[in-house]
Design a protein around this motif. Structure first.
Motif, PDB file in Angstrom:
ATOM      1  N   GLY A 176       0.802  -1.219   0.000  1.00 59.06           N
ATOM      2  CA  GLY A 176       0.000   0.000   0.000  1.00 59.06           C
ATOM      3  C   GLY A 176       0.836   1.269   0.000  1.00 59.06           C
ATOM      4  N   ASN A 177       2.127   1.140   0.248  1.00 62.69           N
ATOM      5  CA  ASN A 177       3.021   2.305   0.244  1.00 62.69           C
ATOM      6  C   ASN A 177       3.697   2.526  -1.109  1.00 62.69           C
ATOM      7  OD1 ASN A 177       2.472   2.965   2.909  1.00 62.69           O
ATOM      8  ND2 ASN A 177       4.159   1.753   3.727  1.00 62.69           N
ATOM      9  N   LEU A 178       3.353   1.734  -2.104  1.00 69.26           N
ATOM     10  CA  LEU A 178       3.862   1.949  -3.460  1.00 69.26           C
ATOM     11  C   LEU A 178       3.022   3.034  -4.142  1.00 69.26           C
ATOM     12  CD1 LEU A 178       4.447  -1.767  -4.512  1.00 69.26           C
ATOM     13  CD2 LEU A 178       6.235  -0.029  -4.231  1.00 69.26           C
ATOM     14  N   LYS A 179       3.676   4.084  -4.637  1.00 66.26           N
ATOM     15  CA  LYS A 179       2.997   5.208  -5.273  1.00 66.26           C
ATOM     16  C   LYS A 179       3.733   5.590  -6.556  1.00 66.26           C
ATOM     17  CE  LYS A 179       0.478   5.610  -1.481  1.00 66.26           C
ATOM     18  NZ  LYS A 179      -0.954   5.264  -1.409  1.00 66.26           N
ATOM     19  N   ARG A 180       3.073   6.405  -7.371  1.00 67.25           N
ATOM     20  CA  ARG A 180       3.678   6.928  -8.596  1.00 67.25           C
ATOM     21  C   ARG A 180       4.018   8.410  -8.406  1.00 67.25           C
ATOM     22  NH1 ARG A 180       5.511   3.448 -12.636  1.00 67.25           N
ATOM     23  NH2 ARG A 180       4.258   1.537 -12.458  1.00 67.25           N
ATOM     24  N   PHE A 181       5.290   8.753  -8.641  1.00 65.89           N
ATOM     25  CA  PHE A 181       5.744  10.136  -8.642  1.00 65.89           C
ATOM     26  C   PHE A 181       6.166  10.470 -10.069  1.00 65.89           C
ATOM     27  CE2 PHE A 181       7.197  11.286  -4.045  1.00 65.89           C
ATOM     28  CZ  PHE A 181       6.026  10.754  -3.517  1.00 65.89           C
ATOM     29  N   SER A 182       5.398  11.302 -10.747  1.00 64.78           N
ATOM     30  CA  SER A 182       5.700  11.664 -12.146  1.00 64.78           C
ATOM     31  C   SER A 182       5.923  10.428 -13.004  1.00 64.78           C
ATOM     32  CB  SER A 182       6.936  12.573 -12.200  1.00 64.78           C
ATOM     33  OG  SER A 182       6.722  13.763 -11.490  1.00 64.78           O
ATOM     34  N   GLY A 183       5.143   9.400 -12.736  1.00 68.38           N
ATOM     35  CA  GLY A 183       5.254   8.171 -13.508  1.00 68.38           C
ATOM     36  C   GLY A 183       6.245   7.169 -12.960  1.00 68.38           C
ATOM     37  N   ASP A 184       7.086   7.587 -12.013  1.00 67.31           N
ATOM     38  CA  ASP A 184       8.075   6.686 -11.416  1.00 67.31           C
ATOM     39  C   ASP A 184       7.480   5.997 -10.198  1.00 67.31           C
ATOM     40  OD1 ASP A 184      10.356   7.242 -13.110  1.00 67.31           O
ATOM     41  OD2 ASP A 184      10.411   9.222 -12.167  1.00 67.31           O
ATOM     42  N   LEU A 185       7.561   4.688 -10.161  1.00 67.46           N
ATOM     43  CA  LEU A 185       7.078   3.931  -9.011  1.00 67.46           C
ATOM     44  C   LEU A 185       8.062   4.085  -7.858  1.00 67.46           C
ATOM     45  CD1 LEU A 185       4.858   1.903  -8.065  1.00 67.46           C
ATOM     46  CD2 LEU A 185       6.481   0.086  -8.667  1.00 67.46           C
ATOM     47  N   VAL A 186       7.565   4.515  -6.698  1.00 73.83           N
ATOM     48  CA  VAL A 186       8.406   4.660  -5.514  1.00 73.83           C
ATOM     49  C   VAL A 186       7.704   4.021  -4.327  1.00 73.83           C
ATOM     50  CG1 VAL A 186       9.438   6.812  -6.350  1.00 73.83           C
ATOM     51  CG2 VAL A 186       7.437   6.912  -4.838  1.00 73.83           C
ATOM     52  N   LEU A 187       8.477   3.813  -3.269  1.00 75.05           N
ATOM     53  CA  LEU A 187       7.944   3.333  -1.991  1.00 75.05           C
ATOM     54  C   LEU A 187       8.006   4.506  -1.030  1.00 75.05           C
ATOM     55  CD1 LEU A 187       7.017   0.636  -0.499  1.00 75.05           C
ATOM     56  CD2 LEU A 187       9.340   0.625   0.451  1.00 75.05           C
ATOM     57  N   VAL A 188       6.831   5.079  -0.677  1.00 78.81           N
ATOM     58  CA  VAL A 188       6.807   6.205   0.251  1.00 78.81           C
ATOM     59  C   VAL A 188       6.975   5.684   1.679  1.00 78.81           C
ATOM     60  CG1 VAL A 188       5.385   7.601  -1.290  1.00 78.81           C
ATOM     61  CG2 VAL A 188       4.271   6.213   0.497  1.00 78.81           C
ATOM     62  N   GLU A 189       7.160   6.624   2.604  1.00 74.59           N
ATOM     63  CA  GLU A 189       7.408   6.220   3.988  1.00 74.59           C
ATOM     64  C   GLU A 189       6.197   5.565   4.618  1.00 74.59           C
ATOM     65  OE1 GLU A 189       8.871   8.345   8.128  1.00 74.59           O
ATOM     66  OE2 GLU A 189       9.743   8.960   6.213  1.00 74.59           O
ATOM     67  N   GLY A 190       5.015   6.042   4.309  1.00 74.33           N
ATOM     68  CA  GLY A 190       3.795   5.414   4.801  1.00 74.33           C
ATOM     69  C   GLY A 190       3.430   5.854   6.208  1.00 74.33           C
ATOM     70  N   GLY A 191       2.330   5.313   6.695  1.00 75.90           N
ATOM     71  CA  GLY A 191       1.851   5.689   8.022  1.00 75.90           C
ATOM     72  C   GLY A 191       1.405   7.136   8.081  1.00 75.90           C
ATOM     73  N   GLY A 192       0.926   7.665   6.953  1.00 73.74           N
ATOM     74  CA  GLY A 192       0.515   9.056   6.892  1.00 73.74           C
ATOM     75  C   GLY A 192       1.574   9.980   6.328  1.00 73.74           C
ATOM     76  N   TYR A 193       2.757   9.455   6.045  1.00 75.23           N
ATOM     77  CA  TYR A 193       3.846  10.237   5.446  1.00 75.23           C
ATOM     78  C   TYR A 193       3.953   9.834   3.980  1.00 75.23           C
ATOM     79  CZ  TYR A 193       5.134  10.952  10.363  1.00 75.23           C
ATOM     80  OH  TYR A 193       5.133  11.268  11.712  1.00 75.23           O
ATOM     81  N   GLU A 194       3.548  10.729   3.102  1.00 76.46           N
ATOM     82  CA  GLU A 194       3.378  10.368   1.689  1.00 76.46           C
ATOM     83  C   GLU A 194       4.531  10.818   0.792  1.00 76.46           C
ATOM     84  OE1 GLU A 194       0.858   8.321   0.563  1.00 76.46           O
ATOM     85  OE2 GLU A 194       0.640   8.131   2.739  1.00 76.46           O
TER      86      GLU A 194
END
Length: 483
Positions: free
Chosen positions: A29-47
């Protein structure tokens, strides 16, 4: 096309299996797209992705998603300023990645980035990019963060070292965008063991890269790293007390016994003797850092300790400290302490609803409950959304399992950790090979590409080359330091 990576773990201990499975599910659930790049955000409310967490977090997640792991490093290199400064964080606004330069926010970058080089099939272009990044970053530190010329690098604001609400920062600003220190503050610019250690880590990694490239610069970088280590010891190490202490803008010792000496071990800036003193005199001291749930940010006997429930680096143990402690302790041979910390963390998670929070009470091990967005304290049953899926805690749980019962890559080597007492199977794919452990809790068999490489008594780590040929072994379950 990125190389194949995979990992799986199966054991008969239902509680341990549930911790593993739950952490894997919540990490996704912490995998996100930044400008098309897949990243792992910190999570727990920190995006966002922060320099202190997400290159390290991505590298720990690399066997599950190598694309995100690579992006978690390369986005920072891509957004490095011309003057060498790296963004402290990167956020995504309206689908576009935006670099933020209002703090340094730590530097858990050098080792994860180097370790990824081996997972990326020793990509030379990537390695040269990393070399350039580290050179420019180190130059930037020494050009802008030694404002009084005393040879001790400085922190200008609370978020430079990521220590929200830390009392030792006094009236320092939380953020600071300038490359000159703020005026009128009592504590900053603060001579910092953390910032000194960033330079050490950058230079030490540059020496390692130079050895790979055989460019004739390895010895020069080693000496430059050693010079930083010497300055750290002479300026911030207290020989009588066996720990490092920062100094305020006037050169006065900030007499707060904080966990940051362990951070220095993560970056490798301490000598083995210094690390040994901190570990045995402080880290394992139940009156200081070895509380029922260990690793408070400040020793619990120190007047500056606060058992505060909000995100506060003056007190409660943090998931991020557990995450960094693995490499910190293994750097100096304390493999069995890593095992003991992993047991404590997994037990606390399992006994408290399999919730992955940012902080834990050092005396009870109970997770600290905060609002999922505001991160302010909440109570169970209040109806408010409660923080969960905090990335450093999730990845810590997975990594402690890997370092006790699993397989992980380490600078071109393969570490097979044969923990005792559990019947389990662990499989991983990386370095273009498939590795496995099958254990009955007393003896474990290692295979590489289906070929048996040996059976060994549990309680040790077997370290091999990429093809499974044994290099050495170390105990992982005896107390103390493992030679």
């Amino acid at each position: 096309m990125l190389p194949e990576t995979q990992v799986s773990f199966s054991c008969k201990n239902e509680t341990l299996q549930r911790v593993y499975d739950t952490a894997e599910e919540k990490c996704r659930g912490n995998l996100k797209r930044f400008s098309g790049d897949l990243v792992l955000v910190e999570g727990g409310g920190y995006e966002k992705i922060w320099l202190e967490t997400q290159p390290m977090g991505g590298e720990m997640y690399a066997l599950r998603n190598l694309e995100a792991a690579k992006n978690n490093v390369q986005l920072f290199m891509r957004h490095q300023r011309e003057d060498g400064r790296l963004p402290g964080s990167i956020q995504c606004i309206d689908g576009k990645a935006e670099a933020q330069f209002n703090k340094y926010q730590g530097f858990c970058f050098s080792f994860p980035a180097l370790n990824l080089y081996y997972l990326l099939e020793e990509d030379r272009a990537y390695l040269l990019q990393l070399r350039d990044c580290l050179r420019r970053f180190d130059d930037c530190l020494w050009r802008t963060r030694d404002s009084n010329g005393d040879g001790l690098l400085e922190s200008f604001c609370v978020y430079d070292t990521g220590e929200d609400l830390a009392l030792r920062y006094g009236d320092a600003p939380c953020w600071w965008t300038e490359d000159v220190p703020p005026e009128g503050c009592a504590m900053v610019p603060m001579a910092s063991m953390d910032v000194m250690s960033w330079s050490y880590a950058a230079r030490d990694t540059l020496a390692y890269i130079s050895r790979i490239l055989n460019d004739g610069q390895a010895e020069a970088w080693r000496k430059k790293a050693a010079a930083v280590g010497l300055a750290l010891r002479e300026g911030l190490w207290d020989e009588r007390r066996g720990a490092c202490f920062d100094r305020d803008k006037y050169g006065n010792v900030i007499n707060i016994l904080c966990h940051n000496t362990l951070r220095c071990m993560y970056w490798g800036s301490l000598s083995p003797v210094m690390a040994e003193r901190f570990v045995y005199e402080h880290l394992l001291n139940p009156r200081e850092f070895w509380t029922p749930f260990p690793l408070p940010s400040v020793a619990v006997c120190d007047p500056a300790f606060r058992n505060a429930p909000e995100n506060n680096w003056s007190g409660q143990p943090e998931g991020l400290t557990y995450q960094r402690a693995i490499l910190a302790l293994e750097n100096y041979g304390y493999h069995s302490i890593v095992t003991r910390l992993g047991e404590k963390l997994i037990q606390a998670i399992a006994e408290n609803g399999f919730r992955f929070t940012q902080q834990f009470d050092p005396f009870t091990g109970k997770p600290t409950l905060v609002h999922a967005v505001t991160h302010q304290p909440v109570t169970e049953g209040s109806g408010e959304p409660i923080q969960d899926a905090y990335g450093p805690t999730l990845l810590s749980a997975l990594e402690y399992i890997a370092h006790r019962f699993g397989i992980h890559p380490h600078l071109g080597q393969v570490w097979f950790s044969l923990g005792s007492g559990e019947e389990y199977t662990y499989e991983a794919v990386f370095y273009d090979h498939r590795y496995s452990i099958r254990s009955d809790g007393k003896k474990a068999e290692i295979t590489v590409d289906g070929k048996a490489m040996g059976a060994y008594p549990c309680g040790q780590r077997i370290i091999t080359d990429s093809r499974g040929h044994m290099l050495r072994s170390v105990p992982i379950e005896d107390a103390g330091k493992d030679e």
